[in-house]
Design a protein around this motif. Structure first.
Motif, short mmCIF file in Angstrom:
data_model
loop_
_atom_site.label_atom_id
_atom_site.label_comp_id
_atom_site.label_asym_id
_atom_site.label_seq_id
_atom_site.Cartn_x
_atom_site.Cartn_y
_atom_site.Cartn_z
N GLU A 1 -4.94 1.92 -5.66
CA GLU A 1 -4.29 2.75 -6.68
C GLU A 1 -4.97 4.12 -6.81
O GLU A 1 -4.30 5.15 -6.90
N ARG A 2 -6.31 4.11 -6.79
CA ARG A 2 -7.04 5.38 -6.88
C ARG A 2 -6.68 6.29 -5.71
O ARG A 2 -6.51 7.50 -5.86
N LYS B 1 -3.93 6.30 -4.02
CA LYS B 1 -2.58 6.83 -4.23
C LYS B 1 -2.61 8.07 -5.12
O LYS B 1 -1.95 9.08 -4.85
N ASP B 2 -3.39 8.00 -6.21
CA ASP B 2 -3.50 9.15 -7.12
C ASP B 2 -4.09 10.35 -6.38
O ASP B 2 -3.62 11.48 -6.54
N ASP C 1 0.84 -1.20 0.00
CA ASP C 1 0.00 0.00 0.00
C ASP C 1 0.88 1.25 0.00
O ASP C 1 2.11 1.18 -0.12
N ALA D 1 -7.52 -1.91 -7.08
CA ALA D 1 -7.83 -0.72 -7.88
C ALA D 1 -8.14 0.46 -6.96
O ALA D 1 -7.72 1.60 -7.23
#
Lengths: 215, 350
Positions: B23-24, B26-27, B6, B20
């Protein structure tokens, strides 16, 4: 009503008896690991238990369908103020020590047996002494003989186990439950229990019915 | 299931859907970082260090304080957390009152001492976040040990309580330096949380559990009644939440987001998030009849709460108002019962 009467439906399964079992002993002796091995047949390096955790296990023994609620407690001393209320109504208590750490064995006598005496509400509550981590035999600090002597002195069943290698884990719970089934007052009590299985509390237990005379 | 790292390098087993989400998030964290830098450019460097409303009566300061609170609820960028946490929590101030070498001197002075606390700490080091590469390394464990041992001597009445290992571990991941982590731990135990939360009879923990149950009855009545009908004691779930400040329960970034607001708004937010978690699962829990299913649903939900904003929305929009005064009032109300309970216990032991 959850976990209440005998022979009600549990996730589609009928059961004859519901027993409450408690795991106690010093921090790090492997209580959670024994429970995980018994309920999920896996072994993992587990984090310390903070507070109380519990797992459910359905098993059949001697033709009886049994539902076990097994309560796993934090071992650090100060957590006893949180865990003592969970002794109420337990039919079985498993006292665990680590065969490689002598202090965890002596603490059973000095500390944990006293907790059982003080907070257990079943006179006939079955006690099982378990020396865990026998896979580390070279580091052993408590002999099997000492375990046997302790168990005899305090009226406990006794086994040595390893949650890591599976040795005697299933047997621990089976022996304990077998002994509970042989104790009429506990079986009667398990049948009569309607409430308070999941709720700790400090009030005295409800009056026992005729089935639980001292025998 | 796949294994991923993570945002803070913890290894987690996730399904594709959750991967997913991670990842979102993180963005979104990167985007949030940009917003903070832009503000820095327009308001001046470290503007957030000068805008606590009570410190100044100026309109701009008050405006900035409100803006800061809203910004913090959206999350502090990980790179800024050490500096902002030290300031918001009061840890920087606490440190400024002692000699510069305090922590180093303390660590040196207690290095070879053995106490009940140090023995317990040694048992817990390799059981604290084994999923984090640094915390599970010898260097990480020795650092965690120094912080916990030092604290156990700073306040020998508290010593060490299991749960503190998870809090200190996550603080080390955020703060980067052990001295900063130590001061954050100190300010948490001494100023942010109810005192005696971790002390030798867990007095504060008992109080908070009772306060939580009362709030649950008020703010989540149907669920509270359902638990009562089932004879289910919610402490089975929430003791860990309050003693580890969710660090053992929720994913790392979600926990840190809660700590962002914890340090800015106080311990009341712990109740907010505990209620929020249960509220989010309320409809699913209400028809349940078995405690084991119920515990599993809540624990699985918590473990998979990778998107902090989902939980934040419920915790802030659906839980209703909650002031520190109300919490304190509830705490005072519970004191006699908890004292009686603990006194009864010590009498029986003797």
């Amino acid at each position: 009503m959850a976990l209440s009467s005998s022979s009600s439906s549990v996730s589609g399964n009928e059961f004859d008896h519901l027993f409450k079992i408690l795991l106690i002993g010093d921090s790090g002796v492997g209580k959670s690991s024994l429970l995980l091995r018994f309920t999920a047949d896996t072994f993992d390096d587990l984090s310390p238990t903070i507070g109380v955790d519990f797992k459910l296990k359905l098993m059949t023994l001697e033709g009886k369908r049994l539902k076990l609620t097994i309560w796993d407690t934090a071992g650090q001393e100060r957590f006893r103020t949180l865990t003592s209320s969970y002794y109420r109504g337990a039919q079985g208590v498993i006292l665990v020590y680590d065969v490689t750490r002598r202090d965890t064995f002596t603490n059973l006598q000095d500390v944990w047996l006293k907790e059982v005496e003080l907070y257990s509400t079943n006179q006939d509550c079955v006690k099982l002494l378990v020396g865990n981590k026998v896979d580390r035999d070279s580091e052993r600090a408590v002999s099997q003989h000492e375990g046997i002597a302790f168990a005899r002195k305090y009226g406990c069943l006794f086994l040595e186990s390893s949650a890591k290698t599976r040795i005697n884990v299933q047997q621990c719970f089976e022996e304990l439950v077998r002994k509970i089934l042989e104790t009429p007052s506990l079986v009667a009590e398990a049948k009569s229990v309607k409430k308070n299985i999941l709720r700790p509390g400090n009030e005295p237990p409800p009056p026992e019915n005729a089935g639980s005379c001292a025998c | 299931m796949i294994q991923i790292r993570d945002l803070h390098c913890f290894t987690v087993d996730v399904c594709a859907e959750d991967a997913a989400v991670v990842e979102r998030v993180k963005d979104r964290v990167r985007e949030r970082g940009r917003q903070w830098w832009e503000l820095e450019a327009s308001k001046g460097a470290a503007w957030y260090l000068h805008c606590q409303a009570q410190q100044s009566l100026s309109f701009i300061a008050a405006f900035n304080a409100i803006q800061l609170r809203m910004l913090i609820r959206k999350g502090i960028p990980p790179q800024l957390r050490p500096r902002i946490w030290l300031f918001l929590s009061g840890a920087a101030k606490k440190r400024s009152t002692v000699p510069h070498s305090y922590y180093k001197d303390l660590v040196d002075a207690v290095r070879d001492k053995t106490t009940a606390a140090t023995r317990q700490i040694d048992h817990d080091l390799d059981r604290t976040f084994p999923t984090h590469p640094w915390l599970s390394s010898p260097a990480g464990q020795q650092t965690l040990r120094r912080v916990l041992v030092a604290y156990s001597f700073r306040d020998s009445r508290v010593g060490y309580c299991q749960g503190m290992n998870f809090v200190a571990g996550l603080l080390l991941v955020v703060m980067k330096t052990e001295e900063d982590a130590f001061w954050m731990l100190a300010v948490l135990l001494e100023n942010v949380l109810l005192s005696d939360t971790y002390s030798d009879n867990l007095y504060g923990c008992h109080i908070e559990q009772r306060v939580f149950k009362e709030l649950l009855r008020k703010k989540c009545t149907r669920l509270a009644l359902h638990f009562e009908a089932m004879d289910f004691d919610v402490s089975l779930l929430t003791t860990e939440w309050f003693l580890c400040l969710f660090a053992k329960t929720l994913p790392s970034e979600t926990t840190m987001r809660i700590w962002d607001v914890l340090f800015n708004e106080g311990a009341k937010v712990l109740f907010r998030f505990a209620l929020g978690i249960l509220k989010m699962k309320e409809e699913e829990l209400l028809p349940m009849k078995h405690a084991d299913e119920l515990v599993k649903v809540v624990q699985d939900f918590a473990r998979r709460s990778f998107d902090p904003d989902v939980l934040f929305k419920v915790a802030f929009d659906k839980v209703g108002s909650m002031t520190m005064q109300t919490i304190d009032k509830h705490r005072r109300k519970q004191q006699p019962a908890v004292m009686a309970e603990l006194a009864g216990r010590s009498q029986r032991i003797m």
